[in-house]
Design a protein around this motif. Structure first.
Motif, short mmCIF file in Angstrom:
data_model
loop_
_atom_site.label_atom_id
_atom_site.label_comp_id
_atom_site.label_asym_id
_atom_site.label_seq_id
_atom_site.Cartn_x
_atom_site.Cartn_y
_atom_site.Cartn_z
N GLY A 1 0.97 -1.14 0.05
CA GLY A 1 -0.14 -0.19 0.05
C GLY A 1 0.76 1.11 -0.15
O GLY A 1 1.89 1.12 -0.68
N SER A 2 0.55 1.99 0.82
CA SER A 2 1.32 3.46 0.92
C SER A 2 2.14 3.40 1.91
O SER A 2 2.76 4.53 2.29
N MET A 3 2.68 2.41 2.49
CA MET A 3 3.91 2.28 3.39
C MET A 3 5.11 3.20 3.00
O MET A 3 5.40 3.94 4.19
N PHE A 4 5.61 3.00 1.90
CA PHE A 4 6.74 3.74 1.35
C PHE A 4 6.51 5.38 1.61
O PHE A 4 7.38 6.02 1.92
N ASP A 5 5.41 5.61 1.24
CA ASP A 5 5.13 6.97 0.85
C ASP A 5 4.91 7.58 2.27
O ASP A 5 5.34 8.83 2.52
N LEU A 6 4.22 6.92 2.99
CA LEU A 6 4.06 7.60 4.48
C LEU A 6 5.35 7.72 5.20
O LEU A 6 5.40 8.43 6.16
N LYS A 7 6.16 6.76 5.14
CA LYS A 7 7.53 6.77 5.78
C LYS A 7 8.29 7.79 5.30
O LYS A 7 9.11 8.47 6.09
N ARG A 8 8.32 8.16 3.89
CA ARG A 8 9.19 8.93 3.30
C ARG A 8 8.68 10.33 3.44
O ARG A 8 9.48 11.20 3.90
N ASP A 9 7.31 10.67 3.55
CA ASP A 9 7.03 11.90 3.45
C ASP A 9 5.44 11.77 3.83
O ASP A 9 4.52 11.91 3.01
N PRO A 10 5.20 11.78 5.12
CA PRO A 10 3.84 11.60 5.58
C PRO A 10 2.76 12.95 5.32
O PRO A 10 1.82 12.50 4.83
N LEU A 11 3.31 14.05 5.53
CA LEU A 11 2.47 15.06 5.29
C LEU A 11 2.37 15.33 3.85
O LEU A 11 1.21 15.90 3.44
N GLY A 12 3.33 15.22 3.10
CA GLY A 12 3.02 15.28 1.39
C GLY A 12 2.02 14.45 1.01
O GLY A 12 1.43 14.45 0.18
N THR A 13 2.41 13.10 1.63
CA THR A 13 1.28 12.01 0.92
C THR A 13 -0.11 12.31 1.70
O THR A 13 -1.04 12.04 0.94
N TYR A 14 -0.38 12.82 2.83
CA TYR A 14 -1.81 13.16 3.20
C TYR A 14 -2.14 14.23 2.36
O TYR A 14 -3.33 14.16 2.08
#
Length: 461
Positions: free
Chosen positions: A28-41
């Motif tokens: 899922g979005s695990m890597f995106d959330l780990k790399r840039d949580p605020l940008g992912t939101y």
């Protein structure tokens, strides 16, 4: 290539299931959330709307949560249906385990009792009485900066100032006794709590791993210094004019009071909530002023007109610095110290036509809502004029809410604003600041954090 989850309707309510990013297969979005949580939101909101479902992690360890990204949704979760969205997620469990069941983490009867006892200590009149302690620490900061050359890291400097200020207000004459143990051990425990709060599997705290042992040593040190100060004053019977003394002397209508353990828990929560949040607001206000010399020049003129005689800023000056307050509020819009506010849904709800199932983790995001295109024009642009009285009056109550909202809104709102405005006034009377770093990478734990230093060049005025 990532795909998008599609809407489906539920038969029971007719509401849509939340859309969201599918991310990568299995994780899922695990890597995106780990790399840039605020940008992912923020990307999730821009691509999928005001309620977004995120999934992260491999099968069997997969986490799921719902991002709520509209002012109406925030109002519903934090105020209108606050009883259906509780502080029962893993993050609050970790804060509660390390810092105690204080006002930030307690619920139900415990929270109501604590709020009754503590609320009178945070009236505007009471908080204004802390202005002199803030002024003392602001003068100490200015003196310290006067001896420095080159650049300073605003993250470190504002954390030092905010911690000293809240510690002086809490401990009064005992501030120097408390300061070194707090400064040394508080970050260790805060980072430990943050890491555990985001882990899908948490090993027991009792296991003797190096990380657990370091955190438990920090916890013992913090508990020890607080307990020693409380005991030296005679426990809950002590009386003094610092906040600890006022907490100890607080009585309910039936004579109820906080015992020594509860006093320590409230002190730790105030240290947690009262210095990291203010330090964040101060750091990014100075960073933005350092990028916008025309705005800084206007602040200098306002401060000079009020405090040109060199006197210490006082509580009465707060209302006489409207433009500086507007600058601070705009910085708190772009960099809210609490970028997400977590809750757990205890009943199925519908937000903006989208179903939130019972048991779901819900993340209301001031960081995203403060950039909502339906409420903010050109939201990434720094513009203090957004906070004229007329503009504020015309805006949705939850378009800007850095202190949360509803029955669990931050009790220390005026304290944080007073400390920030007076601290900034003292610094900007003495210095012109220039930002070295144009862009600052962000992350978040308990509060918003810069991923690296936020450097400023100082010029004595």
């Amino acid at each position: 290539m990532p795909t998008t989850q599609t809407n489906q309707t539920t038969g029971a309510t007719g509401a849509a299931q939340a859309p969201g990013p599918a991310g990568v297969p299995l994780l899922g979005s695990m890597f995106d959330l780990k790399r840039d949580p605020l940008g992912t939101y923020l990307a999730g909101h821009r691509e999928h709307g005001d309620v977004v479902r995120f999934t992260a992690g491999p099968p069997g360890l997969r986490a799921e949560f719902y991002g709520v990204y509209s002012p109406d949704g925030a109002q519903q979760v934090l105020a209108g249906q606050a009883a259906d969205f509780r502080k029962e997620n893993s993050f609050y469990e970790e804060i509660r385990s390390s810092f105690g069941n204080g006002l930030l983490t307690s619920q139900d009867a415990d929270y109501q009792r604590q709020r009754r006892l503590i609320q009178p200590l945070f009236t505007r009149r009471r908080v204004d009485g802390y202005a002199d302690a803030i002024g003392v620490e602001a003068e100490t900061l200015v003196e310290r900066w006067g001896g420095l050359t080159g650049t300073v890291d605003a993250v470190d400097e504002m954390s030092r100032f905010a911690l000293r200020a809240v510690s002086r207000i809490l401990f009064g004459a005992d501030v120097e006794t408390a300061l070194d143990p707090v400064r040394t051990n508080f970050p260790v425990l805060a980072h430990y709590v943050t890491a555990r709060g985001f882990q899908p599997v948490r090993i027991p705290r009792t296991w003797p791993t190096p990380t657990n042992r370091e955190a438990m040593a920090a916890e013992r040190a913090l508990y020890g210094v607080c307990d020693a100060i409380i005991a030296a004053r005679g426990g809950a019977a002590a009386e003094s004019d610092d906040l600890l003394g006022l907490l100890a002397a607080a009585r309910g209508e039936d004579g109820e009071r906080l015992d020594a353990t509860e006093l320590r828990e409230q002190v730790l929560i105030f240290l947690l909530a009262g210095h990291e949040t203010t330090a964040t607001s101060l750091t990014f206000t100075l960073h933005l002023l350092g990028q916008h010399p025309e705005v800084q020049a206007r602040v200098h003129a306002e401060v000079d007109g009020l405090l040109g005689d060199g006197r210490r800023p006082a509580a009465a000056d707060y209302n006489e610095l409207p433009y500086l307050t507007m600058v601070l509020k705009e910085a708190m819009r772009l960099f809210p110290a609490a970028p997400v506010i977590g809750r757990r849904a205890v009943a199925e709800s519908v937000i903006g036509g989208t179903v939130i199932p019972a048991g779901a983790n819900v993340m209301v995001s001031p960081y995203v809502i403060h950039r909502h295109l339906g409420h903010w024009e050109d939201p990434e642009r720094f513009d203090p004029e957004r906070f004229t009285p007329e503009a504020e009056a015309a805006r949705h109550r939850y378009a800007w809410f850095p202190f949360g909202g509803g029955p669990r809104a931050c009790i220390g709102q005026h304290f944080s604003m007073l400390e920030s405005v007076l601290g900034l006034a003292a610094v900007l009377r003495a210095f012109e600041v220039t930002a070295v770093d144009r862009e600052v990478a962000l992350t978040h734990g308990i509060t918003l954090e810069a991923a690296g230093p936020v450097r400023l060049t100082l010029k004595r005025r």
